[in-house]
Design a protein around this motif. Structure first.
Motif, PDB file in Angstrom:
ATOM      1  N   ASP B  44      20.943  62.282  56.017  1.00  0.00           N
ATOM      2  CA  ASP B  44      21.721  62.294  57.251  1.00  0.00           C
ATOM      3  C   ASP B  44      21.350  63.499  58.076  1.00  0.00           C
ATOM      4  OD1 ASP B  44      23.882  60.221  57.744  1.00  0.00           O
ATOM      5  OD2 ASP B  44      24.172  60.620  55.616  1.00  0.00           O
ATOM      6  N   MET B  45      21.378  63.308  59.366  1.00  0.00           N
ATOM      7  CA  MET B  45      21.058  64.396  60.287  1.00  0.00           C
ATOM      8  C   MET B  45      22.273  64.636  61.179  1.00  0.00           C
ATOM      9  SD  MET B  45      17.810  64.501  62.831  1.00  0.00           S
ATOM     10  CE  MET B  45      16.576  65.694  62.345  1.00  0.00           C
ATOM     11  N   VAL B  47      23.606  66.805  64.465  1.00  0.00           N
ATOM     12  CA  VAL B  47      23.076  67.528  65.615  1.00  0.00           C
ATOM     13  C   VAL B  47      24.228  68.128  66.414  1.00  0.00           C
ATOM     14  CG1 VAL B  47      21.823  67.241  67.801  1.00  0.00           C
ATOM     15  CG2 VAL B  47      21.039  66.052  65.745  1.00  0.00           C
ATOM     16  N   ARG B  50      26.645  66.531  69.172  1.00  0.00           N
ATOM     17  CA  ARG B  50      26.709  65.086  68.934  1.00  0.00           C
ATOM     18  C   ARG B  50      27.646  64.816  67.743  1.00  0.00           C
ATOM     19  NH1 ARG B  50      25.319  60.789  72.061  1.00  0.00           N
ATOM     20  NH2 ARG B  50      25.549  58.957  70.762  1.00  0.00           N
ATOM     21  N   HIS B  51      27.372  65.480  66.636  1.00  0.00           N
ATOM     22  CA  HIS B  51      28.174  65.273  65.428  1.00  0.00           C
ATOM     23  C   HIS B  51      29.193  66.373  65.213  1.00  0.00           C
ATOM     24  CE1 HIS B  51      24.354  63.125  64.731  1.00  0.00           C
ATOM     25  NE2 HIS B  51      25.145  62.203  64.247  1.00  0.00           N
ATOM     26  N   ASP B 211      30.966  54.541  60.617  1.00  0.00           N
ATOM     27  CA  ASP B 211      30.737  54.092  61.994  1.00  0.00           C
ATOM     28  C   ASP B 211      32.005  53.512  62.622  1.00  0.00           C
ATOM     29  OD1 ASP B 211      28.050  54.752  61.893  1.00  0.00           O
ATOM     30  OD2 ASP B 211      27.461  52.801  61.113  1.00  0.00           O
ATOM     31  N   HIS B 219      28.850  45.376  58.818  1.00  0.00           N
ATOM     32  CA  HIS B 219      27.578  45.654  58.128  1.00  0.00           C
ATOM     33  C   HIS B 219      27.548  44.951  56.773  1.00  0.00           C
ATOM     34  CE1 HIS B 219      26.430  48.374  61.193  1.00  0.00           C
ATOM     35  NE2 HIS B 219      27.112  49.422  60.797  1.00  0.00           N
ATOM     36  N   PHE B 318      31.125  53.266  66.161  1.00  0.00           N
ATOM     37  CA  PHE B 318      30.401  54.470  66.527  1.00  0.00           C
ATOM     38  C   PHE B 318      28.917  54.156  66.547  1.00  0.00           C
ATOM     39  CE2 PHE B 318      28.763  58.815  65.717  1.00  0.00           C
ATOM     40  CZ  PHE B 318      29.285  59.380  66.865  1.00  0.00           C
ATOM     41  N   ASP B 319      28.286  54.378  67.677  1.00  0.00           N
ATOM     42  CA  ASP B 319      26.879  54.049  67.849  1.00  0.00           C
ATOM     43  C   ASP B 319      26.187  55.269  68.425  1.00  0.00           C
ATOM     44  OD1 ASP B 319      24.436  53.286  68.857  1.00  0.00           O
ATOM     45  OD2 ASP B 319      25.119  51.283  69.395  1.00  0.00           O
ATOM     46  N   HIS B 320      25.228  55.818  67.667  1.00  0.00           N
ATOM     47  CA  HIS B 320      24.626  57.092  68.076  1.00  0.00           C
ATOM     48  C   HIS B 320      23.799  56.995  69.341  1.00  0.00           C
ATOM     49  CE1 HIS B 320      25.992  59.350  64.667  1.00  0.00           C
ATOM     50  NE2 HIS B 320      25.701  58.335  63.913  1.00  0.00           N
ATOM     51  N   PHE B 321      23.430  55.778  69.750  1.00  0.00           N
ATOM     52  CA  PHE B 321      22.704  55.653  71.010  1.00  0.00           C
ATOM     53  C   PHE B 321      23.546  54.950  72.065  1.00  0.00           C
ATOM     54  CE2 PHE B 321      19.130  56.180  68.085  1.00  0.00           C
ATOM     55  CZ  PHE B 321      18.559  57.270  68.697  1.00  0.00           C
ATOM     56  N   GLY B 322      24.832  54.735  71.750  1.00  0.00           N
ATOM     57  CA  GLY B 322      25.699  54.000  72.671  1.00  0.00           C
ATOM     58  C   GLY B 322      26.004  54.838  73.910  1.00  0.00           C
TER      59      GLY B 322
END
Lengths: 322, 322
Positions: B44-45, B47, B50-51, B211, B219, B318-322
């Motif tokens: 996991d990353m 940032v 963001r997080h 998410d 999922h 939760f969508d990291h590119f949303g």
């Protein structure tokens, strides 16, 4: 290009993983080590502006992200098996990602490494690869195994990547042909995976040359509690490097530049033939550049020139906080 | 604070690794899986911005960086063993690093996870943790094992972390006491490691709720090629969440918020007693919130209220590119 995180994972990061029980797509991957194997685990982080230029070619960046990790596994004498890739992206650019993954997966397939997981998020471009390799239990190569009397060896040629970086930064002017030649080492380093596994049982103290030759040899000395003496004229160089060797910037690239991803290792004198055979078999130049000179002393690397005269080494090397 | 990279590694990142053959300090760590074990691998990353917020408390950040990875291992029903930590730092702040590693290592020791390697470099703050766990061969829990007729379960309470985030962003006003309570879930999530291993052989489709509950249950459905029906009134909530549940922002936190790090899993109806026993034994609330309703259909999650009336779910999570 409004791809969701899940679409990005599906489209760019999901690849066949024949060597895994379960690859990308769950909370974690499932892998199974072969019986009697030790696992070797390493991680590297590459950050924009620090490890590569903004605007770096994505395929080269994909290649290099994995190559630096493969080099760590090579330095352990292990066979690489599984990798995870975590990447922060300023935006989702499908063309960039396609090229990046092309460079990454091409190298992965060449070494039969399965991409089994990772993470993707928005953020300043940074790339974190973690890799797991296998070596028969107890056979992994280590930095702390050098002993007094060992020869010091290095593979390939040293310093070209740092020379290319110096040229890109305008610190030295090279011809177009010279630049092409040395930039290859900077952008597309070839990890010495086959050499690493071949050296099991032969090499003792072993490291990959990523921080700079002298600094990395010093790492071996520190971990093994020995010292080393290097003959500077024996360090293998390319024709380009040889041409500029009297220039301080080239000499710094040779001794303290990073990013070579060659292997530096020690071996007993009695193994000289064995080392030579391995080099011939793999068609990799292996050069004997010095000796481990004393045990118990403070870890030190000293150098002499072709005439045997001592040369002063600045305590230099690639240091990420320097 | 002009510490070199090597001093930083020595001072902050080198810890005892009793479960490893060789820990931090070589090109890679060496570890040995126990006989008959599968390995479970996740990364996991995190940032900055963001997080986590800029200025986040370092000890909490250290805790959370490892906790999110432990949660992935928990969702696989595995026992965590070894981790690597790669971190980009804008500068070396010894106090910050001490606190960060304090939070990280405290959680690591609690779960007997060895920090065996990683990388450190200068760059915008980002943290990449990779973790390896073990489970007896073939027993790891997976997303793709849900089957029609299974119950759907979830641990703990859902939505508090997202409610805390909404409060921090000024989208909902909570009392100081309420904030304290829900912020605990946001900043110091407790990974359900013991629950994960206890659920081996009992749970079928399994995921950790990171998410958002509905997205994560989806999922499971996608990977298992089934659909799920959820009773919204059965989703376990805290007193704080219950108090605000009619507010759209709280409802979104409940259904689509991230960062819960609870486990959502399916199990046969015949396992209801077994699941209840596990919850009692571990003193973890386990709530039956729905059923897997059909196989073969397009993966869908539908919801009903307490009266059995269908409720429309927005496709959110939760969508990291949303």
């Amino acid at each position: 290009m409004a791809l969701s995180e899940f679409e990005v994972i599906r489209r760019f990061f999901t690849h066949r993983a024949p060597g895994a029980v379960l690859g990308v797509g769950d909370d974690a991957a499932i892998v199974r080590a072969r019986r009697g194997m030790d696992l070797v685990v390493s991680a590297d982080m590459l950050v924009s502006g620090r490890h590569f230029f903004r605007g770096a070619r994505p395929a080269q960046l994909g290649h290099k992200s994995l190559a630096v990790n493969l080099s760590d596994i090579a330095a352990m004498g292990a066979a690489p098996r599984w990798a995870t890739l975590s990447i922060a992206l300023p935006s989702v650019n499908a063309r960039w990602l396609t090229d990046f993954m092309d460079g990454f997966m091409r190298l992965a397939r060449r070494h039969r490494v399965d991409l089994v997981g990772g993470d993707t998020t928005r953020g300043p471009l940074s790339i974190c690869v973690q890799i797991i390799g296998e070596a028969p239990a107890g056979t992994a190569l280590r930095r702390d195994r050098a002993r007094a009397g060992d020869d010091v060896w290095v593979s390939g040629v040293i310093g070209d990547a740092a020379l290319a970086l110096a040229a890109l930064k305008g610190r030295i002017r090279l011809t177009a042909g010279e630049r092409r030649q040395v930039e290859e080492k900077l952008h597309a380093p070839v990890p010495r995976v086959a050499l690493g596994t071949a050296l099991r049982g032969v090499a003792r103290g072993t490291i990959d040359v990523s921080d700079g030759l002298i600094a990395d040899l010093r790492h071996i000395c520190e971990r093994s509690r020995v010292s080393a003496a290097v003959r500077l004229d024996r360090i293998p160089v390319s024709a380009t490097m040889r041409h500029y060797l009297e220039r301080p910037v080239a000499r710094a690239a040779l001794l303290a530049g990073g990013d070579d991803y060659e292997l530096c290792f020690t071996a007993r004198r009695s193994q000289r033939d064995a080392v030579a055979r391995i080099g011939r078999g793999l068609r990799i130049r292996l050069s004997r550049i010095g000796r481990i000179v004393s045990a118990g002393a403070q870890a030190a690397v000293t150098a002499t020139d072709a005439g045997g005269k001592p040369v002063r080494l600045r305590r230099a090397g690639f240091d990420h906080f320097g």
